[in-house]
Design a protein around this motif. Structure first.
Motif, PDB file in Angstrom:
ATOM      1  N   MET A   1       0.892  -1.454  -0.021  1.00  0.00           N
ATOM      2  CA  MET A   1      -0.195   0.050  -0.106  1.00  0.00           C
ATOM      3  C   MET A   1       0.890   1.254   0.014  1.00  0.00           C
ATOM      4  SD  MET A   1      -2.855   1.275   2.942  1.00  0.00           S
ATOM      5  CE  MET A   1      -2.751  -0.417   3.719  1.00  0.00           C
ATOM      6  N   LYS A   2       0.588   2.411  -0.939  1.00  0.00           N
ATOM      7  CA  LYS A   2       1.311   3.398  -0.781  1.00  0.00           C
ATOM      8  C   LYS A   2       0.442   4.471  -0.058  1.00  0.00           C
ATOM      9  CE  LYS A   2       3.785   4.575  -4.719  1.00  0.00           C
ATOM     10  NZ  LYS A   2       3.812   4.596  -6.108  1.00  0.00           N
ATOM     11  N   ILE A   3       0.988   5.384   0.743  1.00  0.00           N
ATOM     12  CA  ILE A   3       0.275   6.453   1.447  1.00  0.00           C
ATOM     13  C   ILE A   3       0.955   7.773   1.406  1.00  0.00           C
ATOM     14  CG2 ILE A   3      -0.208   6.950   3.856  1.00  0.00           C
ATOM     15  CD1 ILE A   3      -0.637   4.203   4.589  1.00  0.00           C
ATOM     16  N   LEU A   4      -0.056   8.821   1.449  1.00  0.00           N
ATOM     17  CA  LEU A   4       0.302  10.027   1.316  1.00  0.00           C
ATOM     18  C   LEU A   4      -0.218  10.811   2.757  1.00  0.00           C
ATOM     19  CD1 LEU A   4       1.546  12.573   0.223  1.00  0.00           C
ATOM     20  CD2 LEU A   4      -0.763  13.215  -0.773  1.00  0.00           C
ATOM     21  N   VAL A   5       0.652  11.232   3.606  1.00  0.00           N
ATOM     22  CA  VAL A   5       0.226  11.653   4.701  1.00  0.00           C
ATOM     23  C   VAL A   5       0.165  13.668   4.361  1.00  0.00           C
ATOM     24  CG1 VAL A   5       0.669  12.422   7.141  1.00  0.00           C
ATOM     25  CG2 VAL A   5       1.005  10.395   6.440  1.00  0.00           C
ATOM     26  N   ILE A   6      -0.661  14.030   4.883  1.00  0.00           N
ATOM     27  CA  ILE A   6      -0.910  15.459   4.638  1.00  0.00           C
ATOM     28  C   ILE A   6      -0.625  16.216   5.673  1.00  0.00           C
ATOM     29  CG2 ILE A   6      -2.217  17.567   3.782  1.00  0.00           C
ATOM     30  CD1 ILE A   6      -3.357  15.566   1.738  1.00  0.00           C
ATOM     31  N   GLY A   7       0.532  17.241   5.860  1.00  0.00           N
ATOM     32  CA  GLY A   7       0.679  18.018   7.014  1.00  0.00           C
ATOM     33  C   GLY A   7       2.188  18.360   7.214  1.00  0.00           C
ATOM     34  N   SER A   8       2.531  19.006   8.251  1.00  0.00           N
ATOM     35  CA  SER A   8       3.943  19.230   8.500  1.00  0.00           C
ATOM     36  C   SER A   8       4.424  19.352   9.788  1.00  0.00           C
ATOM     37  CB  SER A   8       4.330  20.412   7.959  1.00  0.00           C
ATOM     38  OG  SER A   8       3.494  21.650   8.435  1.00  0.00           O
ATOM     39  N   GLY A   9       3.647  18.715  10.694  1.00  0.00           N
ATOM     40  CA  GLY A   9       3.827  18.792  12.213  1.00  0.00           C
ATOM     41  C   GLY A   9       4.346  17.622  12.854  1.00  0.00           C
ATOM     42  N   GLY A  10       4.199  17.689  14.430  1.00  0.00           N
ATOM     43  CA  GLY A  10       4.806  16.530  15.284  1.00  0.00           C
ATOM     44  C   GLY A  10       3.754  15.376  14.905  1.00  0.00           C
ATOM     45  N   ARG A  11       2.331  15.719  14.958  1.00  0.00           N
ATOM     46  CA  ARG A  11       1.270  14.670  14.612  1.00  0.00           C
ATOM     47  C   ARG A  11       1.635  13.919  13.266  1.00  0.00           C
ATOM     48  NH1 ARG A  11      -3.783  17.873  14.542  1.00  0.00           N
ATOM     49  NH2 ARG A  11      -2.504  18.902  12.780  1.00  0.00           N
ATOM     50  N   GLU A  12       2.017  14.731  12.236  1.00  0.00           N
ATOM     51  CA  GLU A  12       2.243  13.979  11.255  1.00  0.00           C
ATOM     52  C   GLU A  12       3.376  13.220  11.224  1.00  0.00           C
ATOM     53  OE1 GLU A  12       1.216  17.386  11.165  1.00  0.00           O
ATOM     54  OE2 GLU A  12      -0.883  16.954  10.790  1.00  0.00           O
ATOM     55  N   HIS A  13       4.474  13.657  11.919  1.00  0.00           N
ATOM     56  CA  HIS A  13       5.611  12.828  11.842  1.00  0.00           C
ATOM     57  C   HIS A  13       5.432  11.514  12.796  1.00  0.00           C
ATOM     58  CE1 HIS A  13      10.264  12.603  12.760  1.00  0.00           C
ATOM     59  NE2 HIS A  13       9.792  11.691  11.895  1.00  0.00           N
ATOM     60  N   ALA A  14       4.703  11.586  13.658  1.00  0.00           N
ATOM     61  CA  ALA A  14       4.270  10.350  14.321  1.00  0.00           C
ATOM     62  C   ALA A  14       3.342   9.686  13.676  1.00  0.00           C
ATOM     63  CB  ALA A  14       3.556  10.639  15.759  1.00  0.00           C
ATOM     64  N   LEU A  15       2.457  10.202  12.604  1.00  0.00           N
ATOM     65  CA  LEU A  15       1.802   9.116  11.652  1.00  0.00           C
ATOM     66  C   LEU A  15       2.585   8.491  10.727  1.00  0.00           C
ATOM     67  CD1 LEU A  15      -1.336  11.785  11.220  1.00  0.00           C
ATOM     68  CD2 LEU A  15      -1.496   9.516  12.095  1.00  0.00           C
ATOM     69  N   ALA A  31       3.084  15.655   2.449  1.00  0.00           N
ATOM     70  CA  ALA A  31       3.118  16.767   2.001  1.00  0.00           C
ATOM     71  C   ALA A  31       2.675  17.824   2.826  1.00  0.00           C
ATOM     72  CB  ALA A  31       2.281  16.937   0.474  1.00  0.00           C
ATOM     73  N   PRO A  32       3.640  18.915   2.934  1.00  0.00           N
ATOM     74  CA  PRO A  32       4.640  19.152   2.698  1.00  0.00           C
ATOM     75  C   PRO A  32       5.906  18.535   3.663  1.00  0.00           C
ATOM     76  CG  PRO A  32       4.137  21.143   3.932  1.00  0.00           C
ATOM     77  CD  PRO A  32       2.940  20.009   3.914  1.00  0.00           C
ATOM     78  N   GLY A  33       5.344  17.866   4.756  1.00  0.00           N
ATOM     79  CA  GLY A  33       6.552  17.493   5.866  1.00  0.00           C
ATOM     80  C   GLY A  33       7.405  18.493   6.531  1.00  0.00           C
ATOM     81  N   ASN A  34       8.536  17.913   7.028  1.00  0.00           N
ATOM     82  CA  ASN A  34       9.588  18.834   7.715  1.00  0.00           C
ATOM     83  C   ASN A  34      10.868  18.129   7.542  1.00  0.00           C
ATOM     84  OD1 ASN A  34       9.609  17.174  10.143  1.00  0.00           O
ATOM     85  ND2 ASN A  34       7.912  18.177  10.853  1.00  0.00           N
ATOM     86  N   ALA A  35      11.783  18.586   8.341  1.00  0.00           N
ATOM     87  CA  ALA A  35      13.191  17.998   8.097  1.00  0.00           C
ATOM     88  C   ALA A  35      13.264  16.482   8.738  1.00  0.00           C
ATOM     89  CB  ALA A  35      14.093  19.015   9.056  1.00  0.00           C
ATOM     90  N   GLY A  36      12.393  16.440   9.846  1.00  0.00           N
ATOM     91  CA  GLY A  36      12.512  15.131  10.516  1.00  0.00           C
ATOM     92  C   GLY A  36      11.560  13.961   9.493  1.00  0.00           C
ATOM     93  N   ILE A  37      10.565  14.642   9.117  1.00  0.00           N
ATOM     94  CA  ILE A  37       9.421  13.708   8.383  1.00  0.00           C
ATOM     95  C   ILE A  37      10.489  13.197   7.242  1.00  0.00           C
ATOM     96  CG2 ILE A  37       7.396  13.455   7.021  1.00  0.00           C
ATOM     97  CD1 ILE A  37       6.293  15.631   9.032  1.00  0.00           C
ATOM     98  N   GLY A  38      11.256  13.983   6.485  1.00  0.00           N
ATOM     99  CA  GLY A  38      11.817  13.825   5.526  1.00  0.00           C
ATOM    100  C   GLY A  38      12.985  12.603   5.656  1.00  0.00           C
ATOM    101  N   LEU A  39      13.388  12.465   7.019  1.00  0.00           N
ATOM    102  CA  LEU A  39      14.365  11.437   7.315  1.00  0.00           C
ATOM    103  C   LEU A  39      13.576  10.036   7.385  1.00  0.00           C
ATOM    104  CD1 LEU A  39      16.351  13.045   9.959  1.00  0.00           C
ATOM    105  CD2 LEU A  39      16.985  12.712   7.786  1.00  0.00           C
TER     106      LEU A  39
END
Ligand code: AMP
Ligand code: GLY
Length: 426
Positions: A1-15, A31-39
């Motif tokens: 399954m391919k997933i897109l998470v929308i948002g750029s905060g701590g909640r989205e990183h946890a998701l 989209a758009p994510g942040n530095a940590g999500i990008g890892l």
């Protein structure tokens, strides 16, 4: 399954972090994510409210499930736009998201559903609002709320009529929150402990998560201005199984029925912000998404496959999932913030020590307001990191989280030192 998470905060990183653990997930984008999500996954440079671009990306990449984190795109109707073109998405439609988008709507539907909540009146005229307050009994206390979305800042809890009058004038006359504050809700002030109960809802079936407690005030001992949330822990001893059952029976079930009756079936995460009063739990607010920072703490304890749950929820098949499995150990999230937050703050300051923090066992540093500049990670928001840990006891989890916090430095970084101490009061 391919997933897109929308948002750029701590909640989205946890998701992203939790969804990635699902064996059925092959790829995750944010989209758009942040530095940590990008890892942890691939960031896509599209704003959370740019629906045409998001849809194009989802179609091109053949994404199986889109998960929406924040309220703004939900209230603007992202789910409706996706569904129009046959795309699967986790979250409520625009009509259902009004539960968070308009406090007036939320209070009126609670009244219809007979859900316990503070008494209220709605006003657009400041003179009428002020005379309502003055005609009430001496000693009555009020909470003044902007009707629309105000990034968590549109609520004033008043200790005196003077404060209430001031809040009314700021919203209705001086337009402090623009359109969002042109209509206000005046509520009776409730007294008690606050807790958050989140539930997955697919229109019919309700699957509650474990309860959490947020820390909304900026400083230790719940003092200082209101923030988006300075930390959370789960479970919270004030919400025992009996209270969860009461909340489901007296609050969630009647709300889900009433929303169906009004032709606004709710699908997604329904978040009940509760005040536990002498007369039982009462609703302070509903949100139509997962909470931030509750999600960071709660997802660290979830053992079940989150991607399967969210997929089933989006398909209206929550009745087919296994009961949720939880790690019995408590977890806790400490938010590290920029100097000045919740007011103005400087951005672009280099953050050091993230590698050392990553070595602390049973701990994960979720990024909220961070950005990558070349090789460096810099602060890019008020709430910057959510340092989250799990431990055999709540004090163990606390010790670990603060051990990781100590490794991390940038100019002016601060956090509350007492996250989860409330747990010891019960
Ligand atoms: P809300 O965004 O409506 O949840 O309000 C933000 C915060 O204001 C809540 O987390 C509570 O701390 C406080 N609050 C809201 N409504 C009330 C109320 N009726 N009585 C006491 N405190 C409230
Ligand atoms: N933790 C509060 C919120 O997510 O609205």
């Amino acid at each position: 399954m391919k997933i897109l998470v929308i948002g750029s905060g701590g909640r989205e990183h946890a998701l992203v972090w939790k969804l990635k653990q699902s064996p059925s997930v092959t790829q995750i984008y944010c989209a758009p994510g942040n530095a940590g999500i990008g890892l942890d996954c691939t960031n896509v440079d599209i704003a959370a409210t740019d629906f045409p671009k998001l849809i194009k990306f989802v179609q091109k990449e053949k994404i199986d499930l889109t998960v929406v984190g924040p309220e703004v795109p939900l209230v603007q109707g992202i789910v409706d736009e996706f569904q129009k073109v046959g795309l699967r998405i986790f979250g409520p439609t625009k009509k259902a998201a009004e539960l968070e988008g308009s406090k007036k709507f939320a209070k009126e539907i609670m009244r219809k559903a007979n859900v316990p909540t503070a008494d209220f009146r709605v006003f657009t005229n400041s003179a009428e609002a002020i005379s309502y307050i003055e005609e009430r009994e001496e000693g009555d206390r009020f909470v003044i709320k902007a009707d629309g979305l105000a990034a968590g800042k549109g609520v004033t809890v008043c200790d005196s009529n003077e404060e209430a009058r001031d809040a009314i004038r700021r919203m209705l006359l001086h337009k402090e929150f623009g359109e969002a504050g042109q209509r206000i809700v005046i509520e009776d002030r409730l007294v008690g402990e606050e807790a958050s109960l989140l539930a997955f809802v697919d229109g019919n079936t309700i699957v509650p998560l474990e309860a959490a407690q947020d820390h909304k005030a900026a400083h230790d001992g719940d003092t200082g201005p209101n923030t988006g949330g300075m930390g959370a822990y789960s479970p919270t001893p004030i919400v025992n199984d009996e209270i969860i059952d009461t909340v489901v029976e007296k609050i969630l079930v009647p709300m889900v029925h009433e929303m169906n009756k009004e032709g606004r079936p709710f699908r997604g995460c329904l978040y009940a912000g509760l005040m536990l009063t002498n007369q039982g739990p009462k609703v302070l607010e509903f949100n139509v998404r997962l909470g931030d920072p509750e999600t960071q703490a709660v997802l660290m304890r979830l053992k079940s496959d989150l991607a399967q749950i969210m997929y089933a929820c989006a398909e209206g098949k929550l009745d087919q999932i296994e009961p949720l499995e939880w790690d019995p150990r408590p977890s806790l999230c400490v938010v590290m913030a920029s100097a000045g937050y919740p007011g103005d703050y400087e951005k672009g300051l280099p953050i050091r020590g993230l590698d050392d923090a990553a070595l602390v066992p049973d701990t994960k540093v979720f990024h909220a307001g961070t950005r990558r500049v070349g090789e460096q990670i810099v602060n890019d928001g008020g709430r910057v990191l959510g340092v989250t840990a799990i431990g055999d006891t709540i004090s163990d989890a606390k010790l670990r989280a603060y051990q990781a916090v100590k490794c991390i430095r940038w100019d002016g970084a601060w956090c509350r030192k007492d996250i989860s101490d409330k747990a010891n009061r019960y």
